[in-house]
Design a protein around this motif. Sequence first.
Motif, PDB file in Angstrom:
ATOM      1  N   ILE A  28      15.270 -56.896  17.902  1.00 22.35           N
ATOM      2  CA  ILE A  28      16.075 -56.389  16.810  1.00 22.35           C
ATOM      3  C   ILE A  28      17.097 -57.423  16.355  1.00 22.35           C
ATOM      4  O   ILE A  28      17.509 -57.449  15.202  1.00 22.35           O
TER       5      ILE A  28
ATOM      6  N   ILE B 118      13.446 -40.865  11.076  1.00 22.61           N
ATOM      7  CA  ILE B 118      14.611 -41.164  11.909  1.00 22.61           C
ATOM      8  C   ILE B 118      14.148 -41.660  13.278  1.00 22.61           C
ATOM      9  O   ILE B 118      14.704 -42.618  13.832  1.00 22.61           O
ATOM     10  N   LEU B 119      13.107 -41.025  13.802  1.00 18.36           N
ATOM     11  CA  LEU B 119      12.549 -41.474  15.079  1.00 18.36           C
ATOM     12  C   LEU B 119      12.102 -42.925  14.974  1.00 18.36           C
ATOM     13  O   LEU B 119      12.333 -43.727  15.878  1.00 18.36           O
TER      14      LEU B 119
ATOM     15  N   PHE C 141      15.570 -49.623  16.487  1.00 17.41           N
ATOM     16  CA  PHE C 141      16.802 -50.019  17.153  1.00 17.41           C
ATOM     17  C   PHE C 141      16.583 -50.286  18.635  1.00 17.41           C
ATOM     18  O   PHE C 141      17.399 -50.949  19.260  1.00 17.41           O
ATOM     19  N   LEU C 142      15.521 -49.709  19.186  1.00 22.89           N
ATOM     20  CA  LEU C 142      15.288 -49.879  20.615  1.00 22.89           C
ATOM     21  C   LEU C 142      14.446 -51.102  20.918  1.00 22.89           C
ATOM     22  O   LEU C 142      14.236 -51.431  22.075  1.00 22.89           O
ATOM     23  N   THR C 143      13.925 -51.796  19.894  1.00 21.73           N
ATOM     24  CA  THR C 143      13.028 -52.915  20.174  1.00 21.73           C
ATOM     25  C   THR C 143      13.807 -54.126  20.653  1.00 21.73           C
ATOM     26  O   THR C 143      14.990 -54.271  20.386  1.00 21.73           O
ATOM     27  N   ARG C 144      13.102 -54.991  21.336  1.00 21.55           N
ATOM     28  CA  ARG C 144      13.739 -56.155  21.926  1.00 21.55           C
ATOM     29  C   ARG C 144      14.107 -57.187  20.865  1.00 21.55           C
ATOM     30  O   ARG C 144      15.052 -57.922  21.005  1.00 21.55           O
TER      31      ARG C 144
ATOM     32  N   PHE D 117      15.140 -45.193  14.985  1.00 18.23           N
ATOM     33  CA  PHE D 117      15.676 -45.348  16.334  1.00 18.23           C
ATOM     34  C   PHE D 117      14.742 -46.189  17.184  1.00 18.23           C
ATOM     35  O   PHE D 117      15.185 -46.964  18.025  1.00 18.23           O
TER      36      PHE D 117
ATOM     37  N   ALA E 135      12.704 -40.241  29.229  1.00 17.32           N
ATOM     38  CA  ALA E 135      13.943 -40.982  29.055  1.00 17.32           C
ATOM     39  C   ALA E 135      14.857 -40.831  30.263  1.00 17.32           C
ATOM     40  O   ALA E 135      15.960 -41.361  30.270  1.00 17.32           O
TER      41      ALA E 135
ATOM     42  N   VAL F  25      10.768 -37.582  11.429  1.00 21.58           N
ATOM     43  CA  VAL F  25       9.946 -38.605  12.067  1.00 21.58           C
ATOM     44  C   VAL F  25      10.411 -40.001  11.659  1.00 21.58           C
ATOM     45  O   VAL F  25      10.412 -40.933  12.468  1.00 21.58           O
TER      46      VAL F  25
ATOM     47  N   GLU G  25      16.472 -43.870  31.971  1.00 14.59           N
ATOM     48  CA  GLU G  25      17.497 -44.538  31.153  1.00 14.59           C
ATOM     49  C   GLU G  25      18.756 -43.684  31.067  1.00 14.59           C
ATOM     50  O   GLU G  25      19.833 -44.195  30.821  1.00 14.59           O
TER      51      GLU G  25
ATOM     52  N   ILE H 275      16.448 -60.541  12.787  1.00 15.49           N
ATOM     53  CA  ILE H 275      16.076 -59.552  11.782  1.00 15.49           C
ATOM     54  C   ILE H 275      15.021 -60.108  10.837  1.00 15.49           C
ATOM     55  O   ILE H 275      14.312 -59.363  10.172  1.00 15.49           O
TER      56      ILE H 275
END
Lengths: 138, 174
Positions: free
Chosen positions: B84, B72-73, B79-82, B76, B164, B70, B167, B87
Amino acid sequence: MGADYLPYVAIVLTIVLSIGLVGVILVVNALLGPKDLSGAKSESFECGNPPADTSRKRFSVKFYVVAIFFVVFDIEAVFLFPWAVMYRDLLKSPVYGSIALAEVLVFTGVLAVGLWYVWKKGALDWAFDGARSGGTDD
Amino acid sequence: MMDALTLKDALFWAFAFLTVGFGLMVTFHRSLVHAALGLMGTLLSVACIYGLLDADFVAVTQIIVYVGGVLILFLFGVFLTRRIDDIEVSNLSVNWMVAVPAGLVLLAVILYAVISSPLPMAPVDATGPTVEGIGNEFLSRYLLPFEVLSVILLAVLVGALMMARRELKPEERD
């Protein structure tokens, strides 16, 4: 300290030793290593290639889908552990052994159908050329 | 006996403070990646508390599924946020007006549940590995939930693929 703590002592020793080893390596490196941070040395290392772009980019959602698949089969593995521990005992009786095997085959079979489905839909194709995804709907 | 008891208490308090401390880090750290690292600390401390409670299977499951999967989720997801790319202030703690009352209501519910339910004070003689017992129950009394669980996991597989899907379409992936 009873004897029931003994397995945890081994775990704690492993954790302490591994953290200590990393700490020692870092400290020794900081003390003894030559420091000459200049130019190309301070760039991020990408297997010898010059960095193409910044690393702070948004990732493709493919990574996230694969991570979700990983969690699903992670949970499947966790639920197989109790079964696996019991199975050797259950094998002594042919009836219980086959029943236990059938039960776990149903469990893994349902997930195998799911794996077959996402495979067929092309979610596991990393290059994703669209050839196997059908690509007809939406 | 007394010695073991106090050692257990000391370990419990240590892990309890670690859990809360890492939880505060998750909430207040300005960088989302560091907040996710704090979440790892929280989950690991909770796993240690499970271990202290002789729930070895739950402790290992906590590490395998939550710390290993979880988290790791979550990374990720970061990493998918706008936001990012900046920082420094990626953890936008906004909507205080909604968050504080919601948190207080949740706290009240948890406190009510803790206070109103009687705690079993009798000593439990369930020391040693619990995995055999869990396996036994899965194969007999809780067989139906065990099999239904695979269907739930199947739904997760298909649902993740469906959500998904747009995408994952072949065009314009760099």
